[in-house]
Scaffold this motif. Structure first.
Motif, mmCIF file in Angstrom:
data_model
loop_
_atom_site.group_PDB
_atom_site.id
_atom_site.type_symbol
_atom_site.label_atom_id
_atom_site.label_comp_id
_atom_site.label_asym_id
_atom_site.label_seq_id
_atom_site.Cartn_x
_atom_site.Cartn_y
_atom_site.Cartn_z
ATOM 1 N N GLN A 97 34.435 43.495 29.397
ATOM 2 C CA GLN A 97 35.097 42.590 30.339
ATOM 3 C C GLN A 97 35.566 43.338 31.575
ATOM 4 O O GLN A 97 35.463 42.831 32.700
ATOM 5 C CB GLN A 97 36.298 41.921 29.667
ATOM 6 C CG GLN A 97 35.952 40.776 28.730
ATOM 7 C CD GLN A 97 37.199 40.112 28.197
ATOM 8 O OE1 GLN A 97 38.039 40.744 27.554
ATOM 9 N NE2 GLN A 97 37.333 38.826 28.457
ATOM 10 N N LEU A 98 36.066 44.541 31.359
ATOM 11 C CA LEU A 98 36.562 45.338 32.479
ATOM 12 C C LEU A 98 35.421 45.784 33.390
ATOM 13 O O LEU A 98 35.515 45.689 34.621
ATOM 14 C CB LEU A 98 37.316 46.552 31.940
ATOM 15 C CG LEU A 98 38.214 47.327 32.907
ATOM 16 C CD1 LEU A 98 39.336 46.449 33.414
ATOM 17 C CD2 LEU A 98 38.761 48.570 32.228
ATOM 18 N N VAL A 99 34.330 46.253 32.770
ATOM 19 C CA VAL A 99 33.217 46.807 33.548
ATOM 20 C C VAL A 99 32.404 45.712 34.218
ATOM 21 O O VAL A 99 32.020 45.824 35.391
ATOM 22 C CB VAL A 99 32.324 47.673 32.644
ATOM 23 C CG1 VAL A 99 31.068 48.110 33.379
ATOM 24 C CG2 VAL A 99 33.094 48.898 32.166
ATOM 25 N N PHE A 100 32.133 44.619 33.500
ATOM 26 C CA PHE A 100 31.252 43.580 34.027
ATOM 27 C C PHE A 100 31.997 42.374 34.603
ATOM 28 O O PHE A 100 31.370 41.473 35.146
ATOM 29 C CB PHE A 100 30.304 43.091 32.929
ATOM 30 C CG PHE A 100 29.414 44.163 32.392
ATOM 31 C CD1 PHE A 100 28.390 44.688 33.153
ATOM 32 C CD2 PHE A 100 29.619 44.673 31.109
ATOM 33 C CE1 PHE A 100 27.571 45.688 32.655
ATOM 34 C CE2 PHE A 100 28.811 45.673 30.606
ATOM 35 C CZ PHE A 100 27.777 46.188 31.386
ATOM 36 N N GLY A 101 33.320 42.348 34.442
ATOM 37 C CA GLY A 101 34.083 41.217 34.951
ATOM 38 C C GLY A 101 35.127 41.588 35.968
ATOM 39 O O GLY A 101 35.042 41.222 37.144
ATOM 40 N N VAL A 102 36.120 42.374 35.543
ATOM 41 C CA VAL A 102 37.259 42.675 36.414
ATOM 42 C C VAL A 102 36.835 43.535 37.601
ATOM 43 O O VAL A 102 37.169 43.225 38.761
ATOM 44 C CB VAL A 102 38.374 43.365 35.607
ATOM 45 C CG1 VAL A 102 39.516 43.788 36.528
ATOM 46 C CG2 VAL A 102 38.889 42.438 34.519
ATOM 47 N N VAL A 103 36.126 44.633 37.351
ATOM 48 C CA VAL A 103 35.758 45.545 38.445
ATOM 49 C C VAL A 103 34.818 44.870 39.444
ATOM 50 O O VAL A 103 35.069 44.931 40.659
ATOM 51 C CB VAL A 103 35.144 46.835 37.868
ATOM 52 C CG1 VAL A 103 34.616 47.713 38.995
ATOM 53 C CG2 VAL A 103 36.185 47.595 37.053
ATOM 54 N N PRO A 104 33.736 44.202 39.021
ATOM 55 C CA PRO A 104 32.917 43.497 40.015
ATOM 56 C C PRO A 104 33.685 42.402 40.756
ATOM 57 O O PRO A 104 33.500 42.205 41.970
ATOM 58 C CB PRO A 104 31.772 42.909 39.184
ATOM 59 C CG PRO A 104 31.708 43.758 37.976
ATOM 60 C CD PRO A 104 33.109 44.145 37.682
ATOM 61 N N GLY A 105 34.528 41.665 40.042
ATOM 62 C CA GLY A 105 35.322 40.635 40.714
ATOM 63 C C GLY A 105 36.249 41.227 41.750
ATOM 64 O O GLY A 105 36.434 40.668 42.845
ATOM 65 N N PHE A 106 36.862 42.365 41.433
ATOM 66 C CA PHE A 106 37.717 43.058 42.402
ATOM 67 C C PHE A 106 36.909 43.497 43.618
ATOM 68 O O PHE A 106 37.373 43.366 44.769
ATOM 69 C CB PHE A 106 38.371 44.267 41.727
ATOM 70 C CG PHE A 106 39.025 45.213 42.680
ATOM 71 C CD1 PHE A 106 40.257 44.912 43.259
ATOM 72 C CD2 PHE A 106 38.410 46.421 43.017
ATOM 73 C CE1 PHE A 106 40.863 45.794 44.146
ATOM 74 C CE2 PHE A 106 39.020 47.297 43.894
ATOM 75 C CZ PHE A 106 40.243 46.979 44.466
ATOM 76 N N GLY A 107 35.699 44.018 43.385
ATOM 77 C CA GLY A 107 34.878 44.474 44.503
ATOM 78 C C GLY A 107 34.490 43.344 45.441
ATOM 79 O O GLY A 107 34.574 43.481 46.670
ATOM 80 N N VAL A 108 34.093 42.205 44.876
ATOM 81 C CA VAL A 108 33.710 41.062 45.709
ATOM 82 C C VAL A 108 34.910 40.536 46.486
ATOM 83 O O VAL A 108 34.832 40.238 47.690
ATOM 84 C CB VAL A 108 33.088 39.952 44.843
ATOM 85 C CG1 VAL A 108 32.833 38.698 45.676
ATOM 86 C CG2 VAL A 108 31.796 40.434 44.194
ATOM 87 N N ALA A 109 36.053 40.437 45.799
ATOM 88 C CA ALA A 109 37.254 39.923 46.472
ATOM 89 C C ALA A 109 37.729 40.882 47.555
ATOM 90 O O ALA A 109 38.180 40.453 48.625
ATOM 91 C CB ALA A 109 38.357 39.696 45.445
ATOM 92 N N LEU A 110 37.628 42.189 47.305
ATOM 93 C CA LEU A 110 38.101 43.167 48.288
ATOM 94 C C LEU A 110 37.229 43.160 49.535
ATOM 95 O O LEU A 110 37.728 43.345 50.658
ATOM 96 C CB LEU A 110 38.121 44.556 47.659
ATOM 97 C CG LEU A 110 38.747 45.684 48.495
ATOM 98 C CD1 LEU A 110 40.225 45.382 48.751
ATOM 99 C CD2 LEU A 110 38.588 47.029 47.799
ATOM 100 N N ARG A 111 35.930 42.932 49.360
ATOM 101 C CA ARG A 111 35.025 42.896 50.509
ATOM 102 C C ARG A 111 35.219 41.641 51.347
ATOM 103 O O ARG A 111 35.066 41.665 52.570
ATOM 104 C CB ARG A 111 33.567 42.953 50.034
ATOM 105 C CG ARG A 111 33.126 44.311 49.542
ATOM 106 C CD ARG A 111 31.729 44.245 48.951
ATOM 107 N NE ARG A 111 31.257 45.547 48.535
ATOM 108 C CZ ARG A 111 30.561 46.385 49.306
ATOM 109 N NH1 ARG A 111 30.270 46.025 50.551
ATOM 110 N NH2 ARG A 111 30.172 47.559 48.845
ATOM 111 N N SER A 112 35.557 40.537 50.695
ATOM 112 C CA SER A 112 35.589 39.255 51.389
ATOM 113 C C SER A 112 36.984 38.885 51.878
ATOM 114 O O SER A 112 37.162 38.376 52.974
ATOM 115 C CB SER A 112 35.048 38.145 50.483
ATOM 116 O OG SER A 112 33.743 38.473 50.045
ATOM 117 N N ALA A 113 38.008 39.096 51.031
ATOM 118 C CA ALA A 113 39.355 38.686 51.407
ATOM 119 C C ALA A 113 39.970 39.682 52.375
ATOM 120 O O ALA A 113 39.677 40.884 52.336
ATOM 121 C CB ALA A 113 40.224 38.561 50.159
ATOM 122 N N THR A 114 40.820 39.216 53.216
ATOM 123 C CA THR A 114 41.478 40.058 54.217
ATOM 124 C C THR A 114 42.992 39.963 54.043
ATOM 125 O O THR A 114 43.538 38.898 53.779
ATOM 126 C CB THR A 114 41.102 39.607 55.642
ATOM 127 O OG1 THR A 114 41.454 38.237 55.801
ATOM 128 C CG2 THR A 114 39.606 39.778 55.879
#
Length: 355
Positions: A97-114
């Motif tokens: 869950q951490l590798v395939f869920g939390v970390v990718p979700g954090f990466g997408v949100a960090l790139r898009s959200a300001t």
């Protein structure tokens, strides 16, 4: 209550252990994995300027949710009876869950959200902390349930694993395995309850003196296994072996009852066949033996050859009918798929008990 326990005495004796372990288990395998799913969902709900980013942010949520559901399903189906697997299963699923869920979700949100980097990093830290806590709680759940050997554990269906500095003993539902250190290295051995004749305790020599040990008298010889709290382990192992013998005896008794029922039904099976005009009627039993022949006034005027032919036709038809009845009793009613798959195990248990 512990699953598959029908003894109030055992339930009361293990109530405190099971209550504590259940709370830790629910937190580690249900609560914290669900929190990881919520963290992934929170990442996905952050505003994304691009539609493609929104699509990508949903994937970690789905993956994390599926892993959480799979962990709960495994726990309900097989996991409850194997406390030693709680920790590795939790590590595998929450780590995934951490590798395939939390970390990718954090990466997408960090790139898009300001302007929300601090909040995103806090959620990431919470996800890592949750995964680590889930693994720790799963380990504590196993230890709290198997903190020390007690005889009542032998009346449960749990796979029991006891570790000490001298040995590792695994007591299953039909065998016991152990690993211990010897002068020549490490010894891995095991024996089924079929070949286990008796268990007692003794004092064995170890590196720093003597220590209590289990003595297993088996068909292949005498084994000495160092064990912490050897007296309690001996009582536990004896109760587990007694429980196995009771299960085998119950299975044999059940099969015996089913056999007698089948013999009774087969003895009562019979079939009757008649000609179209009812002048000739034949009855046969399950063995194919003709038990009755009835001739009515309709045979008057018929030649002996025609009457004989009618008798043969009725006999053949009655045999066909009774054969179908026997097939239904022995194949369709008794030889179900589940029973067919269980027959090899039952045959082995009968041989073990006889030995």
């Amino acid at each position: 209550m512990i699953p598959m326990i029908d003894s109030p005495q055992v339930a009361v004796a293990l109530a405190a252990r099971w209550h504590h372990a259940r709370v830790l288990l629910l937190a580690s395998m249900v609560g914290l994995p669900a929190l990881l799913v919520l963290i992934c969902l929170t990442f996905a709900l952050f505003p994304h300027p691009a539609v493609s980013a929104t699509t990508w942010s949903v994937i970690p949520v789905v993956v994390a949710a599926l892993l959480s559901v799979a962990l709960v399903a495994w726990l309900r189906r097989d996991g409850l009876t194997d406390p030693a697997s709680w920790f590795p299963a939790t590590v595998l699923m929450t780590g995934s869950q951490l590798v395939f869920g939390v970390v990718p979700g954090f990466g997408v949100a960090l790139r898009s959200a300001t302007g929300t980097a601090v909040a995103l990093k806090a959620l990431l830290a919470l996800g890592i902390l949750s995964a680590g806590s889930a693994c720790s709680l799963a380990r504590r759940a196993c230890r709290s349930l198997l903190a020390s050997p007690v005889a009542e554990l032998g009346s449960t269906p749990l796979q029991l694993v006891f570790r000490s500095s001298l040995s590792r003993i695994i007591i299953g539902t039909d065998r016991v395995d152990w690993t211990c250190r010897t002068a020549g290295g490490r010894l891995d051995a095991g024996v089924s309850f079929r070949n286990l004749h008796d268990v007692n305790i003794t004092m064995a020599s170890v590196d720093k003196g003597t220590s209590p040990a289990l003595v297993l008298h088996t068909s292949s010889g005498r084994w000495t296994v160092p064990a912490h709290e050897a007296a309690a382990m001996c009582a536990l192992l004896r109760r587990r072996k007694t429980r196995w013998e009771q299960r085998v005896e119950a299975a044999i008794e059940q099969e015996r009852a089913r056999y007698h029922e089948m013999m009774r039904l087969l003895g009562a099976a019979k079939a009757t066949s008649s000609t179209d005009d009812g002048s000739v009627s034949v009855t046969v039993n399950a063995d194919g033996v003709t038990t009755g022949i009835a001739l009515t006034e309709g045979i008057q005027g018929k030649s002996p050859q025609l009457v004989s032919a009618d008798l043969m036709v009725c006999i053949v038809e009655a045999h066909r009918i009774v054969r179908k009845q026997v097939q239904h009793l022995m194949v369709e009613r008794y030889a179900t798929k589940q029973r067919t798959e269980a027959l090899p195990a039952l045959a082995q248990q009968v041989a073990e008990l006889a030995a």
